[in-house]
Design an enzyme around this catalytic site. Sequence first.
Site, PDB file in Angstrom:
ATOM      1  N   SER A   1       0.805  -1.228   0.000  1.00 49.64           N
ATOM      2  CA  SER A   1       0.000   0.000   0.000  1.00 49.64           C
ATOM      3  C   SER A   1       0.833   1.270   0.000  1.00 49.64           C
ATOM      4  CB  SER A   1      -0.943   0.015   1.206  1.00 49.64           C
ATOM      5  OG  SER A   1      -0.220  -0.072   2.419  1.00 49.64           O
TER       6      SER A   1
ATOM      7  N   HIS B   1      -0.680   4.821   6.979  1.00 50.51           N
ATOM      8  CA  HIS B   1       0.004   5.353   5.803  1.00 50.51           C
ATOM      9  C   HIS B   1       0.375   6.816   6.020  1.00 50.51           C
ATOM     10  CE1 HIS B   1      -2.820   2.128   4.506  1.00 50.51           C
ATOM     11  NE2 HIS B   1      -1.715   1.692   3.916  1.00 50.51           N
TER      12      HIS B   1
ATOM     13  N   ASP C   1      -3.668   8.141   7.987  1.00 48.15           N
ATOM     14  CA  ASP C   1      -4.772   7.345   8.521  1.00 48.15           C
ATOM     15  C   ASP C   1      -4.353   6.375   9.626  1.00 48.15           C
ATOM     16  OD1 ASP C   1      -3.321   5.512   7.101  1.00 48.15           O
ATOM     17  OD2 ASP C   1      -4.895   4.976   5.691  1.00 48.15           O
TER      18      ASP C   1
END
Length: 359
Positions: A21, A326, A323
């Site tokens: 991610s 990240h 968040d």
Amino acid sequence: MAIMGVAAKCEFPAIFNFGDSNSDTGGLSASFNEVSPPHGETFFSKPMGRMCDGRLLIDFIAESLGLPYLTAYLDSLGDGFQHGANFATAGSTIRPQNVTLFDGGVSPFSLNIQMSQFNQFKSRSDALYFKENAVKGNVPAPEDFSKAFYTFDIGQNDLGAGFRATSDDQVRASIPNILAGLSQAIQFLYGQGARTFWIHNTGPIGCLPISVIYYPLKPQNIDKYGCVYTQNDVAQEYNRQLKVMVYQLRNQLPLAALTYVDVYSAKFYLITHANEQGFVDPLKFCCGFGKDGYNAWCGTSTYVNGSTVYDVCDKASMYVSWDGTHYSEAANRWIANDIFNGQLSEPPLPLIQACQRSP
């Protein structure tokens, strides 16, 4: 460490990225549930498949090299693949995990699957390039694969999955096996003609707000910065062994230019000097809610004392963490500026000269 002699800028016609991610530009969205608002709000003004309010490190890499943002390989409605493809998918690991669907933890698109996807992409691109002009403009030229820039940002989820399921010592013991998979992938790409590799080490996973929120031994094993130092110790050992692996590959792959990039140091410095760099408490995050046992991840809501909580900060650029897991675009930009000059790389070459082989 001084940057090695002045040299001409490398001309990369394409980028091929492999990761999780931290560099996913739409793979998860194309495969499972679409990334929802408020992701993307800062730069794109809408969700763009990224777990971020804006751009990721891979986006800043593309900008620095004068190339378009990478389209996710899994996104059939992307902007084309003439300048490369992104095989990264949120939750991906180096070692295959026992999953069949993305469940918010790890992904079925482990690195060996990403290698298989690259192999198919290259084979089909070569065939399409000579088939018809209408298609030619959407895929790289066959010779571009050997001239391209190959980037890796993966491994954090292998450690994270281990921390959730086993002990720190067991995770530490698994590192050689994890890195064997990464080494095999690089050697596979070299056999396919790849020559320039840019390899990120893993960041200070113990400093992610999510790591601290769910760490069961607080305040035990929390350092003066609020990070889980035992997890950071394992991450640093992973990075030490990764660096050794890169040295070994230089001997095995004499035509390759392999750059080890110390992203850990850049991220840890930013986290431990956040206020000096204009950020708020680095253990706070902009999107989502995590407090007193209540959690609402970015894009969702929860009830706290009878009230709905859907928390998004007013100014994401003040936060290191977007968040809880990240980094924000502002943090990614700061990290990019810190690593692109080569001072945290081995060999100490800037990004734009990464095609040079180590003497």
